[in-house]
Write an enzyme that holds these catalytic residues in place. Structure first.
Site, mmCIF file in Angstrom:
data_model
loop_
_atom_site.group_PDB
_atom_site.id
_atom_site.type_symbol
_atom_site.label_atom_id
_atom_site.label_comp_id
_atom_site.label_asym_id
_atom_site.label_seq_id
_atom_site.Cartn_x
_atom_site.Cartn_y
_atom_site.Cartn_z
ATOM 1 N N ASN A 1 29.443 55.697 16.942
ATOM 2 C CA ASN A 1 29.474 56.402 18.449
ATOM 3 C C ASN A 1 30.058 57.802 18.508
ATOM 4 O OD1 ASN A 1 31.788 54.376 17.905
ATOM 5 N ND2 ASN A 1 32.732 55.716 19.363
ATOM 6 N N ASN B 1 34.389 51.190 25.714
ATOM 7 C CA ASN B 1 35.916 51.487 26.079
ATOM 8 C C ASN B 1 36.354 50.364 26.931
ATOM 9 O OD1 ASN B 1 35.097 54.958 25.923
ATOM 10 N ND2 ASN B 1 36.601 53.853 24.318
#
Ligand code: GKR
Ligand code: MG
Length: 423
Positions: free
Chosen positions: A270, A323
């Site tokens: 990512n 997140n």
């Protein structure tokens, strides 16, 4: 149907002292909650980052959407593009390099994606259908997530952290215990260990302990590019055979390509493929074989569907990055994942680490490792206004406006540096 009001509310959610390559999570993580209201009384919801640069960009766009149709996504792009602030044109300012969502050069995609989700929620609500149907139809109703383990201080390391029952997780036994709790509570069928925080040899030992304790669970390790190429190759020798994929061990696309050449291990990211330009370079270099998408910075749900088509075309695997977040983001991720046929791995989520919630009914259930989608219109969640007000108060009180895991670690270890790769 026309937009008559847009509200953007910054909130702070309590977060435990989780360790990563940068340092340690602060006692609060920031999010923005978006509400877009139409003249027929519908409200579309979205959730995204709450750091100041993102919040400022959201606030610049919100007034420009009044009078627009929620179906006019091209119009949304025009408003986002024409409202960009001067700092967003500077290309490489990065607040926290392990979290691509904090990169300034993604401002346009982050802002567009944040409003796009609220507009898709509105479109679907106005049609009385779920977002997954709007996106082309669910190919799965059960969206799989993986247990996301972190090395961790005990919550009493500092009185600002909310007391938690997870306790400290620094040793292999403690990490195995954390995994057991996650799996007992949520039924996860795969495990990711966030690494890059402690000595690599110790983190590999912990991964091996997980392998012994959960021999049938696919395992991943993610040092967030905190291992040099040499270290990543050295650790790969111990990890061969244990990993589902090796996530961002070493910095840069070229480094990842070298690593893949040297080890043959499937690499995921990512960090080094975060836009289409990097996607193209990756195809040339064969750096990573699995992309961890994230609609929050790839430009929304439809852009992530296009990314999925690109992954299919170029034979890359696909999963999802996360997140710290609450339920609106979890539902956006789940509707998207339900509508992506080539989702090849269980998605990441930080959700079990968050006690706070902003939607009616409290936390969304994760059972057998999955979020289950229904046919409720839109994203299928409603705002709890009292909770929103309380979390906004928490935002005003906590004084954090931008995530800084390095500064937070310095409060415990004054000599802590930003050095990358550290090992
Ligand atoms: O929350 O500490 C964290 C993670 O390290 C996060 O910031 C990363 O963006 O979860 C992420 C990842 O997979 O790299
Ligand atoms: Mg990662």
């Amino acid at each position: 149907m026309k937009i008559v009001a847009v509200r953007v509310t910054p909130i702070a959610i309590s977060d435990p002292p989780l360790l990563n390559a940068s340092g340690v999570h602060e006692p609060y993580a920031l999010r923005s909650i978006i509400e877009v209201e139409t003249d027929n009384g519908l409200i579309g919801l979205s959730e995204t980052y709450g750091d100041k640069p993102v919040l400022d960009a959201l606030l610049r766009v919100k007034g420009r959407l009044i009078g627009h149709s929620p179906f006019d996504l091209n119009g949304l792009w025009r408003q986002v593009a024409s409202s960009a602030g001067p700092s967003e044109t500077g290309t490489h300012a990065i607040e926290l390099d392990l979290a691509p969502g904090s990169q300034q050069n993604k401002a346009g995609h982050k802002t567009f994606g944040a409003f796009e989700v609220a507009l898709l929620d509105l479109q679907a609500r106005s049609l009385g259908i779920p977002v997954h149907e709007l996106l082309g139809g669910a190919v799965r109703r059960q969206v799989p997530f993986s247990a996301y383990l972190f090395f961790k201080f005990a919550s009493d390391v500092d009185p600002s952290y909310r007391p938690d029952t997870w306790g400290e997780a620094l040793s292999a036994d403690q990490i195995v215990a954390q995994a057991r709790t996650m799996i007992d509570r949520y039924g996860f069928g795969s495990i990711k260990l966030k690494a890059g925080a402690l000595a690599p040899e110790h983190e590999v030992e912990c991964l091996k302990a997980l392998k012994r304790a959960f021999p049938n669970h696919p395992l991943r390790i993610d040092p967030n590019a905190n291992w040099s190429l040499d270290t990543a190759i050295r650790m790969a020798k111990h990890l061969q055979g244990d990993l589902d994929y090796y996530e961002d061990p070493t910095p840069g696309l070229e480094g990842m390509a070298e690593l893949h050449k040297a080890t043959g291990l499937p690499l995921a990211t990512n960090m080094v493929v975060t836009n289409m330009e990097e996607f193209r370079r990756n195809v040339t270099l064969n750096g990573v074989q699995i992309l961890l998408s994230d609609h929050h910075y790839w430009g929304g749900l439809r852009a992530t569907q296009s990314l999925a088509v690109m992954c299919e075309t170029f034979g890359l695997g696909l999963s999802m990055h996360s997140n710290s977040h609450l339920g609106i983001s979890l539902m956006a991720m789940s509707h998207l994942a339900a509508a992506v046929p080539n989702l090849t791995y269980a998605c990441d989520t930080h959700y079990p680490w968050q006690d706070d919630e902003v939607i009616k009914g409290g936390k969304i259930a994760i059972e057998n490792g999955c979020v289950t989608l229904t046919d409720a219109p839109g994203l299928g969640v409603e705002l709890d206004r009292d909770a929103l007000a309380a979390l906004h108060e928490q935002y005003l009180r906590c004084g954090i406006t931008q995530r800084d895991d390095v500064a937070q670690m310095r409060t415990f270890r004054p000599d802590w540096t930003r050095k990358k790769p550290r090992y």
